[in-house]
Write a protein that holds these residues in place. Structure first.
Motif, PDB file in Angstrom:
ATOM      1  N   SER A 100       0.859  -1.176   0.000  1.00 52.97           N
ATOM      2  CA  SER A 100       0.000   0.000   0.000  1.00 52.97           C
ATOM      3  C   SER A 100       0.895   1.226   0.000  1.00 52.97           C
ATOM      4  O   SER A 100       2.114   1.108   0.078  1.00 52.97           O
ATOM      5  N   GLU A 101       0.274   2.399  -0.077  1.00 55.13           N
ATOM      6  CA  GLU A 101       1.050   3.637  -0.065  1.00 55.13           C
ATOM      7  C   GLU A 101       1.271   4.154   1.347  1.00 55.13           C
ATOM      8  O   GLU A 101       1.817   5.222   1.534  1.00 55.13           O
ATOM      9  N   SER A 102       0.843   3.389   2.337  1.00 54.78           N
ATOM     10  CA  SER A 102       1.000   3.836   3.711  1.00 54.78           C
ATOM     11  C   SER A 102       1.981   2.935   4.442  1.00 54.78           C
ATOM     12  O   SER A 102       2.847   2.316   3.836  1.00 54.78           O
ATOM     13  N   HIS A 103       1.831   2.815   5.757  1.00 57.30           N
ATOM     14  CA  HIS A 103       2.852   2.209   6.600  1.00 57.30           C
ATOM     15  C   HIS A 103       2.675   0.717   6.816  1.00 57.30           C
ATOM     16  O   HIS A 103       3.485   0.099   7.507  1.00 57.30           O
ATOM     17  N   PHE A 104       1.665   0.088   6.222  1.00 64.56           N
ATOM     18  CA  PHE A 104       1.392  -1.316   6.489  1.00 64.56           C
ATOM     19  C   PHE A 104       2.420  -2.227   5.823  1.00 64.56           C
ATOM     20  O   PHE A 104       2.895  -1.943   4.718  1.00 64.56           O
ATOM     21  N   PRO A 105       2.763  -3.343   6.462  1.00 69.72           N
ATOM     22  CA  PRO A 105       3.727  -4.271   5.866  1.00 69.72           C
ATOM     23  C   PRO A 105       3.151  -4.950   4.628  1.00 69.72           C
ATOM     24  O   PRO A 105       1.928  -5.074   4.490  1.00 69.72           O
ATOM     25  N   TYR A 147       2.422  15.171  -0.494  1.00 69.80           N
ATOM     26  CA  TYR A 147       2.740  13.960   0.262  1.00 69.80           C
ATOM     27  C   TYR A 147       4.144  13.466  -0.089  1.00 69.80           C
ATOM     28  O   TYR A 147       4.954  13.153   0.785  1.00 69.80           O
ATOM     29  N   HIS A 148       4.438  13.401  -1.383  1.00 68.99           N
ATOM     30  CA  HIS A 148       5.766  12.940  -1.809  1.00 68.99           C
ATOM     31  C   HIS A 148       6.847  13.941  -1.405  1.00 68.99           C
ATOM     32  O   HIS A 148       7.967  13.555  -1.063  1.00 68.99           O
ATOM     33  N   ALA A 149       6.493  15.235  -1.439  1.00 69.29           N
ATOM     34  CA  ALA A 149       7.453  16.258  -1.006  1.00 69.29           C
ATOM     35  C   ALA A 149       7.770  16.097   0.472  1.00 69.29           C
ATOM     36  O   ALA A 149       8.931  16.224   0.903  1.00 69.29           O
ATOM     37  N   ILE A 150       6.756  15.797   1.263  1.00 72.41           N
ATOM     38  CA  ILE A 150       6.954  15.625   2.710  1.00 72.41           C
ATOM     39  C   ILE A 150       7.807  14.390   2.982  1.00 72.41           C
ATOM     40  O   ILE A 150       8.715  14.417   3.820  1.00 72.41           O
ATOM     41  N   LEU A 151       7.551  13.296   2.262  1.00 69.45           N
ATOM     42  CA  LEU A 151       8.391  12.106   2.417  1.00 69.45           C
ATOM     43  C   LEU A 151       9.836  12.401   2.034  1.00 69.45           C
ATOM     44  O   LEU A 151      10.775  11.969   2.707  1.00 69.45           O
ATOM     45  N   ALA A 152      10.013  13.149   0.942  1.00 71.78           N
ATOM     46  CA  ALA A 152      11.364  13.468   0.477  1.00 71.78           C
ATOM     47  C   ALA A 152      12.108  14.359   1.463  1.00 71.78           C
ATOM     48  O   ALA A 152      13.349  14.368   1.493  1.00 71.78           O
ATOM     49  N   SER A 153      11.362  15.102   2.285  1.00 70.38           N
ATOM     50  CA  SER A 153      12.013  15.994   3.253  1.00 70.38           C
ATOM     51  C   SER A 153      12.677  15.222   4.388  1.00 70.38           C
ATOM     52  O   SER A 153      13.528  15.766   5.088  1.00 70.38           O
ATOM     53  N   ARG A 154      12.284  13.972   4.580  1.00 71.45           N
ATOM     54  CA  ARG A 154      12.868  13.116   5.624  1.00 71.45           C
ATOM     55  C   ARG A 154      13.195  11.755   5.012  1.00 71.45           C
ATOM     56  O   ARG A 154      12.475  10.776   5.218  1.00 71.45           O
ATOM     57  N   PRO A 155      14.280  11.669   4.236  1.00 72.45           N
ATOM     58  CA  PRO A 155      14.597  10.418   3.535  1.00 72.45           C
ATOM     59  C   PRO A 155      14.709   9.241   4.503  1.00 72.45           C
ATOM     60  O   PRO A 155      15.260   9.353   5.592  1.00 72.45           O
ATOM     61  N   GLY A 156      14.157   8.108   4.081  1.00 66.63           N
ATOM     62  CA  GLY A 156      14.245   6.889   4.874  1.00 66.63           C
ATOM     63  C   GLY A 156      13.139   6.709   5.885  1.00 66.63           C
ATOM     64  O   GLY A 156      13.009   5.636   6.477  1.00 66.63           O
ATOM     65  N   ARG A 201       9.150   6.412   7.256  1.00 67.29           N
ATOM     66  CA  ARG A 201       7.836   5.960   6.829  1.00 67.29           C
ATOM     67  C   ARG A 201       6.803   7.000   7.237  1.00 67.29           C
ATOM     68  O   ARG A 201       7.073   7.852   8.097  1.00 67.29           O
ATOM     69  N   ALA A 202       5.634   6.902   6.624  1.00 67.64           N
ATOM     70  CA  ALA A 202       4.579   7.886   6.913  1.00 67.64           C
ATOM     71  C   ALA A 202       3.317   7.203   7.380  1.00 67.64           C
ATOM     72  O   ALA A 202       2.880   6.202   6.809  1.00 67.64           O
ATOM     73  N   LEU A 203       2.736   7.746   8.427  1.00 69.60           N
ATOM     74  CA  LEU A 203       1.390   7.398   8.853  1.00 69.60           C
ATOM     75  C   LEU A 203       0.521   8.588   8.451  1.00 69.60           C
ATOM     76  O   LEU A 203       0.665   9.679   8.996  1.00 69.60           O
ATOM     77  N   VAL A 204      -0.332   8.355   7.463  1.00 73.56           N
ATOM     78  CA  VAL A 204      -1.121   9.458   6.897  1.00 73.56           C
ATOM     79  C   VAL A 204      -2.466   9.508   7.605  1.00 73.56           C
ATOM     80  O   VAL A 204      -3.310   8.640   7.426  1.00 73.56           O
ATOM     81  N   ILE A 218       0.798  14.300   8.169  1.00 71.10           N
ATOM     82  CA  ILE A 218       1.663  13.238   7.651  1.00 71.10           C
ATOM     83  C   ILE A 218       2.695  12.947   8.735  1.00 71.10           C
ATOM     84  O   ILE A 218       3.705  13.664   8.861  1.00 71.10           O
ATOM     85  N   LEU A 219       2.453  11.940   9.554  1.00 70.76           N
ATOM     86  CA  LEU A 219       3.315  11.632  10.697  1.00 70.76           C
ATOM     87  C   LEU A 219       4.508  10.809  10.219  1.00 70.76           C
ATOM     88  O   LEU A 219       4.349   9.697   9.707  1.00 70.76           O
ATOM     89  N   LEU A 220       5.703  11.357  10.382  1.00 73.76           N
ATOM     90  CA  LEU A 220       6.918  10.724   9.880  1.00 73.76           C
ATOM     91  C   LEU A 220       7.676  10.061  11.021  1.00 73.76           C
ATOM     92  O   LEU A 220       7.844  10.645  12.090  1.00 73.76           O
ATOM     93  N   PHE A 221       8.155   8.842  10.786  1.00 74.92           N
ATOM     94  CA  PHE A 221       8.860   8.116  11.831  1.00 74.92           C
ATOM     95  C   PHE A 221       9.793   7.077  11.214  1.00 74.92           C
ATOM     96  O   PHE A 221       9.607   6.641  10.074  1.00 74.92           O
TER      97      PHE A 221
END
Length: 458
Positions: free
Chosen positions: A31-36, A322-331, A333-336, A378-381
């Motif tokens: 999926s596009e989210s945090h699920f395995p 969303y992709h910009a926010i992910l790119a701001s913290r490489p590596g 995952r996101a909980l949207v 967009i919670l990044l962790f």
């Protein structure tokens, strides 16, 4: 009986269109989210409603799970096969079956994407307005009751689906609704299946309401001193009856991310992104009125875009946030997250969330469809950091608690899937049990997308 028996039977009529390749299974387990990754046992590629019915009948006989797949853009695990089974990929059922310009409706197969539909409709002067950002399939959007940036004016999928063809859990093909614009005939089965996330049946045709392409479109971006100022401008705009087509919020962290990602130079303060549809005179009047409202709430830096390429750049920036926010913290995952509250409580909900994020130290840029009280953090962790994962999950939990306390909902548009299953009883009480009763009545063997949306014993 079981999944292997179902695979054996389905392979007799699908042949090579029943895939068991590892790459295909993994693709349909993501999926596009945090699920395995949770791959199915096989992926079926039907081309007709009759084939879908035969697939479901085989799975019903074998008591094997059936999971619908559109483009895989859902965010709460709706299309993942957490219990294995057969993933039914609708990408080959992608035909536009009938366009009725005089009645402003269209019937499509579920694999048609919203962008391809609008490309095909361009010559008719009509368009389909629901825009969740991703180029999602119409079937998937219907199943999750999708909405997005244009819902403030044109409504969600609930408001734009007139009728359906559905394969039920027994393999029976039924039709719901008609092409008429209203009906008082019986239960609203169309409304039942819209948003059911594939737990009651597989949608094989969708009849959609269309809208006229506006004569004039104008977009704008405007900065504010605080999120509260921006939200108050939105509330006053809506109360005055100004027909906004889109009105989106980006907080300073979101603005910083899109600046870096898209080469923009917006000041790092809260911004509203707006769009007006109508006649040349009407659009101009709406824009002028909004400008006066915004100025009363310390809005500055208006940048108007009337050329199509400038508008496209503006909304591409928003959809890529969303992709910009992910790119701001490489590596990371996101909980949207996704909550929705009455618009009068929106500023309170956002400020509560911002304070929580600052206290916990979790990065969480905020975006919002503020015209209808819906926003996302967009919670990044780092998913290898157990403490960070726990903090992100706790923030998401408190966001839902806040929304429910303010008279809102755990999800305005992403749906439940498995990700928000734990909030359903809190939001719906005994009504969640009624949903389970409906599930058992329509799917007594529990094969349709099991483990999602309804109580676990359904």
């Amino acid at each position: 009986m079981g999944v292997q028996e179902a695979i054996a039977e389905i392979s007799t009529f699908l042949g090579q269109r029943l895939s068991r390749s590892k790459s295909d299974l993994n693709l349909h387990g993501r999926s596009e989210s945090h699920f395995p990754c949770s791959p199915p046992n096989a992926v079926a590629y039907p081309e007709t409603t009759e084939e879908v019915a035969r697939i479901v009948k085989a799975c019903a006989k074998a008591e094997c799970a059936v999971i619908g797949w559109g483009t895989g853009t859902s965010l709460e695990g709706q299309a993942q096969a957490f219990q294995g089974g057969i993933s039914v990929d609708f990408s080959r059922m992608n035909r536009i079956l009938a366009v009725h310009p005089e009645d402003m409706d269209v019937t499509v197969q579920p694999g048609v994407t919203r962008e391809s539909l609008n490309e095909d409709l361009r010559a008719t002067g009509l368009f389909f307005p629901v825009d969740p950002g991703a180029n999602a399939s119409i079937g998937g959007m219907t199943s999750t009751r999708a909405s997005g940036t244009t819902a403030v004016r044109y409504g969600t999928m609930r408001d734009n689906v007139l009728g359906l063809e559905v394969v039920t859990a027994s393999g029976e093909v039924i039709r719901t609704g008609t092409r008429a614009r209203k009906s008082s005939s019986g239960y609203d089965l169309t409304g039942l299946f819209v948003g059911s996330e594939g737990t009651l049946g597989l949608i094989t045709e969708v009849t959609l309401r269309l809208h006229g392409q506006p004569e004039a479109i104008s977009s704008a971006v405007c900065g504010f001193e605080t999120v509260g100022d921006a939200v108050q401008a939105v509330i006053e705009t809506i109360q005055m009856g100004i027909p906004m087509a889109r009105i989106e919020l980006m907080d300073p962290a979101s603005v910083a991310a899109v600046n870096a990602y898209a080469g923009m130079d917006l000041p790092e303060r809260p911004h509203l992104l707006l769009e007006f549809h109508g006649s040349d005179a009407g659009v101009g009047e709406q824009a002028e009125t909004f400008g006066l409202i915004a100025a009363e709430h310390r809005g500055t830096g208006f940048d108007w875009a009337t050329r199509p390429e400038d508008r496209t750049a503006l909304w591409t920036m928003r959809h890529n946030a969303y992709h910009a926010i992910l790119a701001s913290r490489p590596g990371m995952r996101a909980l949207v997250t996704d909550i929705c509250v009455p618009i009068s409580r929106l500023a309170e909900a956002i400020e509560t969330t911002r304070a929580d994020l600052e206290a916990t130290g979790i990065p969480g840029p905020i975006l919002g469809h503020v015209g209808d009280g819906n926003f996302h953090a967009i919670l990044l962790f780092d998913d290898t950091d157990t403490e960070a994962v726990g903090k992100a999950m706790a923030v998401s939990e408190r966001m839902v608690e806040c929304a429910l306390a303010l008279g809102g909902t755990a999800t305005g548009e992403h749906g439940i899937g498995i990700g928000k299953l734990g909030y359903m009883e809190r939001e719906h009480g005994a009504a969640w049990g009624v949903m389970g009763t409906l599930k058992r009545a329509l799917d007594p063997k529990g094969i349709m997308n099991p483990g999602k949306l309804v109580p676990p014993d359904s």
